[in-house]
Enzyme design. Structure first.
Site, PDB file in Angstrom:
ATOM      1  N   SER A 154      -3.625  -9.752  -0.837  1.00  0.00           N
ATOM      2  CA  SER A 154      -2.461  -9.775   0.061  1.00  0.00           C
ATOM      3  C   SER A 154      -2.465 -11.077   0.857  1.00  0.00           C
ATOM      4  CB  SER A 154      -2.531  -8.602   1.037  1.00  0.00           C
ATOM      5  OG  SER A 154      -1.597  -8.786   2.091  1.00  0.00           O
ATOM      6  N   TYR A 167      -6.819  -2.255   5.880  1.00  0.00           N
ATOM      7  CA  TYR A 167      -6.129  -2.798   4.701  1.00  0.00           C
ATOM      8  C   TYR A 167      -6.413  -4.302   4.550  1.00  0.00           C
ATOM      9  CZ  TYR A 167      -2.238  -4.362   1.781  1.00  0.00           C
ATOM     10  OH  TYR A 167      -1.485  -4.949   0.807  1.00  0.00           O
TER      11      TYR A 167
END
Ligand SMILES: NC(=O)c1ccc[n+]([C@@H]2O[C@H](COP(=O)([O-])OP(=O)(O)OC[C@H]3O[C@@H](n4cnc5c(N)ncnc54)[C@H](O)[C@@H]3O)[C@@H](O)[C@H]2O)c1
Length: 262
Positions: A154, A167
């Protein structure tokens, strides 16, 4: 190697058997559909069996080849079964796209409010899941003396985006895994690379993020001043699963419209 080089086919994924974890919904669904359009045979491996079947149905309706295998990537038996189904159905495994993740289901909240069990679940799916899927496909790729692994990280890795600390941490772990694993499997011509998508308007992201997605408008920080869509990531995935990237491994390609540069 130089003798085998064919500029007409080097960037093609036609005929390749490619597993897409989390391929039932969101960006993973688009990877499967678009790679199938390009001629790849897709193994759709989401935890959501109904979503898998819908993705496979849409690929077949468009004339492509695909098989569904319900897979919890955090479960070693399930990931082994996923690899077995790929080999039983198509005889080989050319590519693995580690896309499954706990992301859109996670609340955004301050780091000290994250429940411990939620932290552990995120690590189990987003980090252990990548490890288990790589481990499951490795014997077949080793036998083939060739394989392409693409790990979806990400842009949070570059930006340090707050409010989903577990995350962000897991996606940084994916980059460490990518780099070290690439050195351990390179002798078998298996490449391991990562992609860092920017904020992408996948159907699941839009459904879960609501106002946040609308507020996150293209801004002057992004060189390409428009929203990011799942199709914006497909080219990088195709490159990393084709022979065009055979001498590229352990790398991270940032696909975010030029927001972060490194
Ligand atoms: N959408 C974005 O803005 C964005 C940005 C950066 C990175 N990413 C990454 O891209 C990937 C896809 O994103 P998305 O927007 O489609 O995410 P998403 O969270 O909506 O979808 C993830 C998919 O993984 C599946 N899944 C969840 N747990 C699983 C498990 N244990 N085993 C197998 N499958 C499981 C879900 O059913 C879902 O289909 C993810 O890795 C995500 O972290 C997305």
């Amino acid at each position: 190697m130089q003798d085998e080089f064919d500029a007409k086919t080097v960037a093609s994924v036609a005929g390749r058997v490619i597993i897409v974890t989390g391929g039932g919904k969101g960006i993973g669904k688009v990877y499967g559909q678009r790679l199938a359009e390009a001629g790849a045979k897709i193994v759709v491996a989401d935890i959501d069996a109904d979503a898998n079947n819908i993705t496979v149905g849409s690929i077949k309706a468009a004339g492509g080849e695909a098989v569904a295998v319900a897979t919890d990537v955090s479960d070693p038996d399930a990931t082994q079964h996923m690899a077995d189904v790929a080999v039983e159905t198509y005889g080989r495994i050319d590519g693995l796209i580690n896309n499954a993740s706990l992301m859109s289901v996670l609340p955004r909240r301050p780091w000290y409010e994250i429940p411990l069990d939620e932290w552990d679940s995120v690590m189990a799916v987003n980090v252990r899941g990548v490890f288990l899927c790589c481990r499951a496909v490795f014997p077949q790729m080793q036998k083939q003396n060739k394989g392409k692994i693409v790990n979806i990280s990400s842009s949070r890795f570059w930006e340090g985006t707050p409010n989903r600390l577990h995350y962000s941490t897991s996606k940084a772990g994916v980059i460490g895994l990518t780099r070290s694993l690439s050195r351990e499997v390179g002798e078998f011509n298996i490449t391991v690379n990562a992609i860092t998508p920017g904020f992408t308007l996948s159907d699941t992201q839009v459904a879960s993020s609501g106002d946040y997605a609308r507020q996150n408008l293209p801004d002057e920080i992004r060189a390409i001043r428009r929203h990011q869509f799942p199709e914006d990531l497909v080219g990088a995935v195709m490159f990393l699963t084709s022979d065009a990237s055979d001498y590229i491994t352990g790398q991270t390609i940032n696909v975010d419209g030029g927001r972060s540069m490194h």
